[in-house]
Design a protein around this motif. Sequence first.
Motif, PDB file in Angstrom:
ATOM      1  N   PRO A  52       0.837  -1.207   0.000  1.00 13.57           N
ATOM      2  CA  PRO A  52       0.000   0.000   0.000  1.00 13.57           C
ATOM      3  C   PRO A  52       0.870   1.254   0.000  1.00 13.57           C
ATOM      4  N   LEU A  53       0.494   2.229  -0.825  1.00 15.58           N
ATOM      5  CA  LEU A  53       1.220   3.480  -0.897  1.00 15.58           C
ATOM      6  C   LEU A  53       0.718   4.442   0.178  1.00 15.58           C
ATOM      7  N   ARG A  54       1.598   5.326   0.613  1.00 14.09           N
ATOM      8  CA  ARG A  54       1.216   6.336   1.586  1.00 14.09           C
ATOM      9  C   ARG A  54       0.313   7.359   0.909  1.00 14.09           C
ATOM     10  N   LEU A  55      -0.763   7.722   1.577  1.00 18.22           N
ATOM     11  CA  LEU A  55      -1.685   8.709   1.032  1.00 18.22           C
ATOM     12  C   LEU A  55      -1.162  10.102   1.355  1.00 18.22           C
ATOM     13  N   ASP A  56      -0.669  10.800   0.335  1.00 21.79           N
ATOM     14  CA  ASP A  56      -0.141  12.149   0.521  1.00 21.79           C
ATOM     15  C   ASP A  56      -1.158  13.232   0.194  1.00 21.79           C
ATOM     16  N   GLY A  57      -2.243  12.877  -0.485  1.00 19.98           N
ATOM     17  CA  GLY A  57      -3.246  13.875  -0.822  1.00 19.98           C
ATOM     18  C   GLY A  57      -4.298  13.318  -1.750  1.00 19.98           C
ATOM     19  N   ILE A  58      -5.312  14.129  -2.027  1.00 21.04           N
ATOM     20  CA  ILE A  58      -6.406  13.722  -2.906  1.00 21.04           C
ATOM     21  C   ILE A  58      -6.740  14.874  -3.853  1.00 21.04           C
ATOM     22  N   PHE A  59      -7.180  14.515  -5.066  1.00 27.93           N
ATOM     23  CA  PHE A  59      -7.655  15.492  -6.032  1.00 27.93           C
ATOM     24  C   PHE A  59      -9.179  15.552  -5.975  1.00 27.93           C
ATOM     25  N   ASN A  61     -12.603  17.469  -7.947  1.00 30.75           N
ATOM     26  CA  ASN A  61     -13.127  18.307  -9.023  1.00 30.75           C
ATOM     27  C   ASN A  61     -14.127  19.305  -8.450  1.00 30.75           C
ATOM     28  N   PHE A  62     -13.971  20.569  -8.837  1.00 33.41           N
ATOM     29  CA  PHE A  62     -14.912  21.607  -8.425  1.00 33.41           C
ATOM     30  C   PHE A  62     -15.496  22.261  -9.672  1.00 33.41           C
ATOM     31  N   THR A  63     -16.801  22.535  -9.639  1.00 37.24           N
ATOM     32  CA  THR A  63     -17.462  23.177 -10.759  1.00 37.24           C
ATOM     33  C   THR A  63     -16.858  24.555 -11.016  1.00 37.24           C
ATOM     34  N   HIS A  64     -16.561  24.837 -12.292  1.00 34.70           N
ATOM     35  CA  HIS A  64     -16.035  26.115 -12.756  1.00 34.70           C
ATOM     36  C   HIS A  64     -14.591  26.368 -12.333  1.00 34.70           C
ATOM     37  N   HIS A  65     -13.921  25.405 -11.739  1.00 27.66           N
ATOM     38  CA  HIS A  65     -12.494  25.548 -11.474  1.00 27.66           C
ATOM     39  C   HIS A  65     -11.725  25.075 -12.696  1.00 27.66           C
ATOM     40  N   LYS A  66     -10.670  25.788 -13.026  1.00 31.10           N
ATOM     41  CA  LYS A  66      -9.894  25.469 -14.216  1.00 31.10           C
ATOM     42  C   LYS A  66      -9.336  24.049 -14.153  1.00 31.10           C
ATOM     43  N   PHE A  67      -8.774  23.678 -13.002  1.00 33.92           N
ATOM     44  CA  PHE A  67      -8.178  22.364 -12.806  1.00 33.92           C
ATOM     45  C   PHE A  67      -8.662  21.766 -11.489  1.00 33.92           C
ATOM     46  N   PRO A  68      -8.536  20.454 -11.325  1.00 39.07           N
ATOM     47  CA  PRO A  68      -8.876  19.858 -10.029  1.00 39.07           C
ATOM     48  C   PRO A  68      -7.964  20.406  -8.938  1.00 39.07           C
ATOM     49  N   GLU A  69      -8.510  20.516  -7.741  1.00 42.10           N
ATOM     50  CA  GLU A  69      -7.739  21.025  -6.603  1.00 42.10           C
ATOM     51  C   GLU A  69      -7.101  19.853  -5.858  1.00 42.10           C
ATOM     52  N   PHE A  70      -5.883  20.070  -5.383  1.00 40.30           N
ATOM     53  CA  PHE A  70      -5.127  19.035  -4.691  1.00 40.30           C
ATOM     54  C   PHE A  70      -5.022  19.378  -3.208  1.00 40.30           C
ATOM     55  N   PHE A  71      -5.571  18.507  -2.374  1.00 43.36           N
ATOM     56  CA  PHE A  71      -5.494  18.674  -0.928  1.00 43.36           C
ATOM     57  C   PHE A  71      -4.461  17.680  -0.409  1.00 43.36           C
ATOM     58  N   SER A  72      -3.357  18.210   0.144  1.00 43.75           N
ATOM     59  CA  SER A  72      -2.216  17.357   0.460  1.00 43.75           C
ATOM     60  C   SER A  72      -1.789  17.523   1.908  1.00 43.75           C
ATOM     61  N   ARG A  73      -0.992  16.565   2.347  1.00 43.72           N
ATOM     62  CA  ARG A  73      -0.342  16.658   3.653  1.00 43.72           C
ATOM     63  C   ARG A  73       0.866  17.583   3.533  1.00 43.72           C
ATOM     64  N   PRO A  74       1.316  18.167   4.641  1.00 44.19           N
ATOM     65  CA  PRO A  74       2.392  19.176   4.567  1.00 44.19           C
ATOM     66  C   PRO A  74       3.696  18.651   3.992  1.00 44.19           C
ATOM     67  N   TRP A  75       3.985  17.373   4.159  1.00 40.72           N
ATOM     68  CA  TRP A  75       5.308  16.879   3.764  1.00 40.72           C
ATOM     69  C   TRP A  75       5.383  16.373   2.327  1.00 40.72           C
ATOM     70  N   THR A  76       4.273  16.300   1.624  1.00 38.17           N
ATOM     71  CA  THR A  76       4.320  15.732   0.284  1.00 38.17           C
ATOM     72  C   THR A  76       5.046  16.661  -0.681  1.00 38.17           C
ATOM     73  N   PRO A  77       5.922  16.120  -1.540  1.00 36.45           N
ATOM     74  CA  PRO A  77       6.631  16.959  -2.514  1.00 36.45           C
ATOM     75  C   PRO A  77       5.786  17.299  -3.738  1.00 36.45           C
ATOM     76  N   VAL A  78       4.613  16.685  -3.887  1.00 37.99           N
ATOM     77  CA  VAL A  78       3.756  16.913  -5.049  1.00 37.99           C
ATOM     78  C   VAL A  78       2.880  18.134  -4.791  1.00 37.99           C
ATOM     79  N   THR A  79       2.886  19.088  -5.726  1.00 41.25           N
ATOM     80  CA  THR A  79       2.078  20.297  -5.566  1.00 41.25           C
ATOM     81  C   THR A  79       0.665  20.122  -6.099  1.00 41.25           C
ATOM     82  N   GLY A  80       0.505  19.269  -7.112  1.00 44.16           N
ATOM     83  CA  GLY A  80      -0.806  19.085  -7.715  1.00 44.16           C
ATOM     84  C   GLY A  80      -1.162  20.160  -8.724  1.00 44.16           C
TER      85      GLY A  80
END
Length: 256
Positions: A52-59, A61-80
Amino acid sequence: MGQYEDNRAASLPDDLLADIVGRLPRRWLAMSRSVCKAWQATIDARRLLLLPLRLDGIFLNFTHHKFPEFFSRPWTPVTGEMNFLPCAYDNPEDDCCEVQDHCNGLLLLQDALTQIPNYVVNPATRRWDSLPDHPSIDVMGVNCMTTAYLVCDPTASLHYEVFNIPSFPCKINGHLDPLLEESEWPQATCTMHVFSSRTRCWEPRSFHRDGDAIGTIGEMKMRWLQFTCSWWWMRPRAVYWGETLYVHCYGDFLMR
């Protein structure tokens, strides 16, 4: 890698090797399998790629947002952030993208309005591929509704595929031919288009039904119309596991 380096890599104790390569990101861990047979055997025997992989965040989808938003933990190197995609600067106010599917770290992004898949994106490496327009699928002259699904297995290959799976023929503002409505669904032979990152194009593939039909096209249409109001969030889901894609299709049947 030369023979001398290959022998040195193979001489590492299995436990030490597993501890070292197990700290690598999933992509580099998959590539490490090709270093030598000893590394491949150690990674496969300990099922390091299947842990199992560590869950660093989730994407989301929000209506009228250009791209999906990424909600992440503080230590993840991925910005989304998706500002490296062409649509971010070609048409900054249009072409909203949303996550249509995901598989083992890759995202399949689609146009929010047309529901057509546009990109396959790796948020960790910020690499992306644009998808060409996929051919239409029709049954007896009527276009089929289709949904795209992403398949990627880093334990087998660094390539991916996108399956464009037909749901059933449907005319929203018209009537189907009675003969077509009485036809069984799924059909005995199902043709779908598959995009491969190896060939960079969509190719038709035929699959044969194993078992009885779930019903008729007319019955599938009536079931779908019951959920017309919630169509946008009633997308059939899928899971890829053990080199097999399982899709929960409209009409409550499972396609494997």
